[in-house]
Design a protein around this motif. Structure first.
Motif, mmCIF file in Angstrom:
data_model
loop_
_atom_site.group_PDB
_atom_site.id
_atom_site.type_symbol
_atom_site.label_atom_id
_atom_site.label_comp_id
_atom_site.label_asym_id
_atom_site.label_seq_id
_atom_site.Cartn_x
_atom_site.Cartn_y
_atom_site.Cartn_z
ATOM 1 N N VAL A 131 -2.557 1.736 -10.535
ATOM 2 C CA VAL A 131 -1.422 0.964 -10.010
ATOM 3 C C VAL A 131 -1.519 -0.463 -10.541
ATOM 4 C CG1 VAL A 131 -0.312 0.009 -7.944
ATOM 5 C CG2 VAL A 131 -1.203 2.360 -7.931
ATOM 6 N N ALA A 133 2.301 1.767 -3.401
ATOM 7 C CA ALA A 133 1.232 2.142 -4.332
ATOM 8 C C ALA A 133 0.845 3.609 -4.144
ATOM 9 C CB ALA A 133 0.021 1.239 -4.119
ATOM 10 N N LEU A 167 -0.105 -4.273 -10.080
ATOM 11 C CA LEU A 167 0.575 -5.169 -9.151
ATOM 12 C C LEU A 167 1.507 -6.082 -9.931
ATOM 13 C CD1 LEU A 167 -2.400 -6.071 -6.772
ATOM 14 C CD2 LEU A 167 -0.644 -4.304 -6.474
ATOM 15 N N VAL A 217 -6.588 -0.442 -9.064
ATOM 16 C CA VAL A 217 -5.417 -1.297 -8.916
ATOM 17 C C VAL A 217 -5.650 -2.534 -9.778
ATOM 18 C CG1 VAL A 217 -4.010 -2.676 -7.331
ATOM 19 C CG2 VAL A 217 -4.922 -0.448 -6.598
ATOM 20 N N ASP A 241 -4.708 -6.212 -11.127
ATOM 21 C CA ASP A 241 -4.044 -7.499 -10.932
ATOM 22 C C ASP A 241 -3.904 -8.162 -12.290
ATOM 23 O OD1 ASP A 241 -3.437 -10.241 -10.292
ATOM 24 O OD2 ASP A 241 -5.609 -10.609 -10.260
ATOM 25 N N GLU A 249 0.824 -1.205 0.000
ATOM 26 C CA GLU A 249 0.000 0.000 0.000
ATOM 27 C C GLU A 249 0.861 1.260 0.000
ATOM 28 O OE1 GLU A 249 -3.177 2.402 2.878
ATOM 29 O OE2 GLU A 249 -2.377 0.442 3.491
ATOM 30 N N CYS A 263 -6.151 -6.959 -4.812
ATOM 31 C CA CYS A 263 -6.605 -5.915 -5.720
ATOM 32 C C CYS A 263 -7.703 -5.029 -5.106
ATOM 33 C CB CYS A 263 -7.109 -6.566 -6.997
ATOM 34 S SG CYS A 263 -6.866 -5.573 -8.453
ATOM 35 N N LEU A 300 -6.557 -2.979 -1.950
ATOM 36 C CA LEU A 300 -5.649 -1.876 -2.264
ATOM 37 C C LEU A 300 -6.354 -0.766 -3.042
ATOM 38 C CD1 LEU A 300 -2.435 -3.889 -3.166
ATOM 39 C CD2 LEU A 300 -2.745 -2.386 -1.190
ATOM 40 N N THR A 301 -7.289 -1.123 -3.886
ATOM 41 C CA THR A 301 -8.070 -0.099 -4.586
ATOM 42 C C THR A 301 -8.801 0.781 -3.583
ATOM 43 O OG1 THR A 301 -8.369 -1.457 -6.574
ATOM 44 C CG2 THR A 301 -9.977 0.288 -6.204
#
Length: 281
Positions: free
Chosen positions: A178, A167, A180, A200, A202, A164, A189, A192-193
């Motif tokens: 972002v 990011a 990964l 984010v 994946d 995090e 995913c 973190l979004t």
């Protein structure tokens, strides 16, 4: 529709985790089968590991292609996209790498993206792929968290917090999205979004979505020139008359049972007529 997800490292735990992420985005008519090699690199963190990973990808694609019910598409679930070009030579159906898919979808989701990956020694390959995929203007940052790949088999809170932080730094540096940079981050995913406040991506989910879309559109791998089937040739050390194992219609070869001459290196080909793999259908 059947998609074969290939984890090129030998981690069964990570293969299960990646498969779960893939099934989360696959449609109800999509079967996700996931495999990893029995022998090979435990994690893809070096150029030597990448060679082993590429060989595993080629073996597993060839074995599935020659099986009773070949996949409608293949996904290479490692961010270095090892063996991607070679795998495309073997089949006519789509073969999608997770780095390629993630970068293309990130460029659709925003003007600029940043990549957050594992160890710093993998950044060179990530830069190579950014260039190969024509993303130099879209990619504004590449960052390594220092987290080893196998530490992502069971992603704990410390790892999530570290990812995090990197990011968020990418977003501060101008990234609208972002990416990964490891298949082992596939389960992070959504969280973190929510934490970072931008999309984010994946690569596993991106590749499954892209591969399934290509199948529905009737798009496969072009057989013109570069991705045509590889030439079938004899290979030193195999029985006379046996062809190169990965050409169209050829199976993985058996070990030559003749005794080596004095001072001759032993044949290192696998003894089984097909590669062994951990299967997570």
């Amino acid at each position: 529709m059947r998609i074969l997800l290939i984890n090129p490292n030998t981690s069964r735990a990570m293969t299960v985790k990646i498969a779960d992420a893939a099934r989360g985005v696959a449609g109800p008519d999509v079967e996700i089968a996931a495999v990893c090699p029995e022998v090979g690199a435990a994690a893809i963190e070096s150029h030597v590991d990448e060679v082993a990973a590429a060989a595993a990808v080629v073996e597993l694609v060839a074995a599935d292609r020659d099986g009773a019910a070949p996949a409608d598409a293949y996904v290479v679930a490692c961010f270095g996209d090892p063996g991607l070009d070679a795998a495309r030579e073997l089949v006519t159906v789509p073969v999608v790498g997770i780095a390629e898919a993630a970068m293309h979808l990130a460029a659709v989701s925003g003007r600029h993206f940043g990549v957050v990956t594992t160890l710093s020694r993998t950044l060179g390959r990530a830069r190579d792929l950014v260039s190969r995929y024509g993303m130099e203007r879209a990619c504004v940052s590449l960052a390594a968290t220092g987290i080893p790949v196998l530490d992502l088999e069971d992603t704990g809170s410390a790892a999530v917090a570290t990812i995090e932080r990197f990011a968020a730094e990418a977003v501060s540096g101008g990234a609208d999205v972002v990416v990964l940079g490891c298949a082992g981050m596939a389960d992070l995913c959504a969280e973190l979004t929510s934490r970072v406040g931008v999309p984010v991506v994946d690569g596993v989910a991106a590749a499954v979505g892209l591969a399934s879309g290509m199948v529905r559109m009737g798009l496969g791998t072009s057989k013109r020139d570069e991705y045509a089937a590889p030439p079938a040739r004899g290979v030193t050390g195999f029985r006379p008359g046996r062809e190169f194992p990965f050409g169209a219609g050829n199976s993985v070869p058996q070990l030559d049972d003749r005794a080596p001459n004095p001072g001759e290196a032993p044949d290192l080909a696998p003894a089984d007529p097909a590669p062994t793999a951990g299967v997570f259908a």
